[in-house]
Design an enzyme around this catalytic site. Structure first.
Site, mmCIF file in Angstrom:
data_model
loop_
_atom_site.group_PDB
_atom_site.id
_atom_site.type_symbol
_atom_site.label_atom_id
_atom_site.label_comp_id
_atom_site.label_asym_id
_atom_site.label_seq_id
_atom_site.Cartn_x
_atom_site.Cartn_y
_atom_site.Cartn_z
ATOM 1 C CG ASN A 141 -1.742 1.109 1.574
ATOM 2 O OD1 ASN A 141 -1.920 2.006 0.413
ATOM 3 N ND2 ASN A 141 -2.358 1.303 2.691
ATOM 4 C CD1 TRP A 142 3.437 0.821 -2.809
ATOM 5 C CD2 TRP A 142 3.881 2.005 -4.534
ATOM 6 N NE1 TRP A 142 4.340 -0.042 -3.672
ATOM 7 C CE2 TRP A 142 4.500 0.880 -4.972
ATOM 8 C CE3 TRP A 142 4.008 2.938 -5.612
ATOM 9 C CZ2 TRP A 142 5.299 0.468 -5.869
ATOM 10 C CZ3 TRP A 142 4.725 2.728 -6.962
ATOM 11 C CH2 TRP A 142 5.375 1.390 -6.972
ATOM 12 C CE LYS A 143 -0.094 3.295 4.531
ATOM 13 N NZ LYS A 143 -0.214 3.525 6.020
ATOM 14 C CG HIS A 156 -6.263 1.768 4.656
ATOM 15 N ND1 HIS A 156 -5.673 2.829 5.584
ATOM 16 C CD2 HIS A 156 -4.956 0.978 4.836
ATOM 17 C CE1 HIS A 156 -4.280 2.567 6.076
ATOM 18 N NE2 HIS A 156 -4.130 1.449 5.561
ATOM 19 C CD GLU A 183 -3.259 5.437 6.429
ATOM 20 O OE1 GLU A 183 -3.192 5.634 5.467
ATOM 21 O OE2 GLU A 183 -2.415 5.157 7.090
ATOM 22 C CD GLU A 240 -3.704 -2.505 7.078
ATOM 23 O OE1 GLU A 240 -2.752 -3.072 6.483
ATOM 24 O OE2 GLU A 240 -4.542 -1.444 7.038
ATOM 25 N N GLY A 259 2.098 1.981 10.795
ATOM 26 C CA GLY A 259 3.133 3.049 10.659
ATOM 27 C C GLY A 259 3.592 3.493 12.079
ATOM 28 C CB SER A 313 4.713 -2.054 11.880
ATOM 29 O OG SER A 313 4.418 -0.819 12.359
HETATM 30 C C1 PEP Z 1 -1.178 -0.015 5.863
HETATM 31 O O1 PEP Z 1 -1.515 1.056 6.081
HETATM 32 O O2 PEP Z 1 -1.768 -0.838 5.174
HETATM 33 C C2 PEP Z 1 -0.061 -0.663 6.670
HETATM 34 C C3 PEP Z 1 0.007 -1.834 7.087
HETATM 35 O O3 PEP Z 1 1.115 0.406 7.013
HETATM 36 P P1 PEP Z 1 2.338 0.173 7.785
HETATM 37 O O4 PEP Z 1 3.092 -1.297 7.161
HETATM 38 O O5 PEP Z 1 3.332 1.207 7.199
HETATM 39 O O6 PEP Z 1 2.269 -0.214 9.104
#
Ligand code: PEP
Length: 248
Positions: free
Chosen positions: A10-12, A95, A97, A167, A173, A213
């Site tokens: 997930n490049w966001k 997600h 976010e 998640e 993050g 993470s």
């Molecule tokens: C995500 O936002 O989908 C995610 C898993 O981020 P991170 O790996 O940076 O925690």
């Protein structure tokens, strides 16, 4: 039944189109693995250049967002037919976010899941609890409720092609990963919820990822768990480490 592993980045809101093409080149030889579905979920403006850059490789393209209508007066939005035409196969839905920053609720998320299936896109449906819910011990009920709302009216055949990403918001993050046992506990519970809502065959088929993470150091332990079929990876998907996760 053995489920095929799926590792999705997930490049966001990172990488300009030219940076995205560079990243594809950096990762190209590192993510080769015919036993794993590898997906880059990228910002809308990067979809076309990334689809071109990964042509002829094992990488599939995903999007991070879309709207439920096919076309019309929806300024700033992008539709499922647009994504399909550009080469997108997977779509992240729900997600945290999008839920927390952009106010997406389970009614819209459910509409998006149904629209994605109707349009031939494969949803990666995210769910997960806040730190407060984790501490209160009510995270299991919360996640069950998310799954039930988000899959309302979705058929068993569709769910067999669904990817669910667990998640925990407190692990996204933050550098704080759920332990492999914590992640497995919830992924197993999600599979049992699907069995209750549908049937055993559907629960066996649905692929469940862990996200939060995940990195080159912890991926192997998480992915060794029986109910964790892959990962949704944010930060580490932008680095060569992503290749180590694909091959963990
Ligand atoms: C995500 O936002 O989908 C995610 C898993 O981020 P991170 O790996 O940076 O925690």
């Amino acid at each position: 039944m053995s489920r095929r592993r799926i590792i999705a980045g997930n490049w966001k809101m990172n990488k300009t189109p030219s940076e995205a093409v560079e990243l594809c080149a950096t990762l190209k030889d590192l993510v080769k693995n015919d036993d794993v579905d590898v997906v880059y979920c990228v910002p809308a403006i990067d979809i076309v250049p990334v689809a071109n850059a990964v042509k002829g490789t094992n990488v599939h393209v995903g999007a991070e967002n879309f709207y439920i209508e096919d076309k019309g007066a929806f300024t700033g939005e992008i539709s499922a037919p647009m994504l399909k035409d550009a080469g997108v196969e997977y779509i992240i839905i729900g997600h945290s976010e999008r839920r927390d920053i952009f106010g997406e609720n389970d009614i819209l998320i459910n509409q998006k899941v149904k629209k994605a299936f109707a349009s031939g896109l494969k949803p990666i449906l995210c769910c997960g609890e806040s730190l407060a819910l984790r501490k209160a011990g009510t995270y299991t009920e919360w996640i069950k409720r998310q799954i039930k709302w988000d899959l309302d009216g979705v058929s068993a055949d569709e769910v067999k092609n669904l990817v669910i990403a667990y998640e925990p918001i407190w692990a996204i993050g933050t550098g704080e990963t759920a332990t492999a046992d914590q992640a497995e506990e919830v992924c197993k519970m999600i599979r049992e919820t699907i069995a209750d809502m549908y049937d055993a065959a559907t629960a066996e088929a649905v692929r469940i990822q862990y996200g939060g993470s995940m990195n080159a150091g912890n991926a192997a332990e998480l992915l060794a768990k029986p109910d964790i079929d892959g990962g949704l990876i944010g930060g580490a998907s932008l680095k060569p480490d992503f290749g180590q996760i694909v091959n963990a």
